[in-house]
Enzyme design. Structure first.
Site, PDB file in Angstrom:
ATOM      1  N   ASP A  92     -22.856   5.753   6.141  1.00  0.00           N
ATOM      2  CA  ASP A  92     -22.159   5.770   7.423  1.00  0.00           C
ATOM      3  C   ASP A  92     -23.053   5.053   8.438  1.00  0.00           C
ATOM      4  O   ASP A  92     -24.257   4.885   8.214  1.00  0.00           O
ATOM      5  CB  ASP A  92     -21.919   7.225   7.821  1.00  0.00           C
ATOM      6  N   ASP A  96     -22.668   5.306  12.564  1.00  0.00           N
ATOM      7  CA  ASP A  96     -22.950   6.118  13.752  1.00  0.00           C
ATOM      8  C   ASP A  96     -23.444   7.506  13.355  1.00  0.00           C
ATOM      9  O   ASP A  96     -22.757   8.242  12.653  1.00  0.00           O
ATOM     10  CB  ASP A  96     -21.694   6.262  14.621  1.00  0.00           C
TER      11      ASP A  96
END
Length: 224
Positions: A7, A9
């Site tokens: 991922d 953020d």
């Protein structure tokens, strides 16, 4: 294990505060109730339309939803004039993981323009073999992002790991049949992440690096 899917953020980039502030300011701009910090943190990882639907389930006005999304994008871009930094240890760990032979990928709820801007800002354009964004395929926790990454790399689910800071990342990994590792320094709490049953939790990116290297070495020895 030879493939790590990250991922963005809250996992690689310390952008959580900017996301929360941008969403709260966007709500003010379009005259909607401002959601709490915890409520906004709990939708980080979702594609923006899905995030808006969770934050404002009774909205029922697609035009207002689009105005909110645009207001969020405008506020986030303004905040990112001072770009969100990478978490400590990320760059050196990515160098080491890539150097020892891992395939590296990104699966993010960001849009393509936003991810490309961040990769360019941090000089990471050439670090990842594949990237997928929520505006070009199904959003989390649907497994399609991971499935497309694995197909492009010609890798089986048993050889891959999803790494993220939200339950949506962990559930996407489960749905795709890959192992999932949770990082506890991002959007969601340790307790929230444990409910989604990751195979492991780490409190820093350096700790993840230390966990991942033996997994790669053991898989190499198993193939001898």
């Amino acid at each position: 294990m030879n493939t790590l899917i990250f991922d963005w953020d809250g996992t690689l980039a310390n952008s959580i505060d900017n996301i929360v502030i941008a969403m709260q300011r966007a709500a003010v701009d379009v005259e909607l109730p401002v959601r709490s910090v915890r409520e906004v943190r709990d939708i980080i990882g979702l594609a923006l339309p899905d995030a808006v639907a969770v934050l404002y389930p009774g909205l029922g006005d697609p035009i207002l939803a689009e105005r909110l999304i645009q207001a969020y994008a405008d506020n986030y871009l303004a905040l990112e004039q001072n770009p969100s930094p990478l978490f400590g240890g990320v760059r050196s760990a990515l160098d080491a993981l890539r150097g020892c032979g891992f395939n590296l990928a990104v699966a993010t709820g960001k849009g393509r323009r936003g991810l490309d801007r961040m990769l360019g800002t941090h000089g990471l354009e050439d670090y990842f073999d594949v990237t997928r964004c929520a505006d070009e395929t199904a959003g989390k926790p649907h497994p399609r992002m991971i499935e497309e990454i694995l197909a492009e790399l010609d890798v089986t689910p048993s050889d891959a790991c999803m790494v993220g800071d939200s339950e949506f990342d962990i559930l996407m990994g489960h749905n795709a049949g890959v192992c999932s590792v949770a990082v506890t320094y991002g959007a969601m709490t340790h307790e929230q992440l444990l409910r989604s049953r990751p195979v492991h939790c780490v409190d820093s990116f350096d700790e993840f690096h230390g966990w991942a290297l033996p997994q790669f070495r053991s898989s190499q020895l198993a193939g001898v």
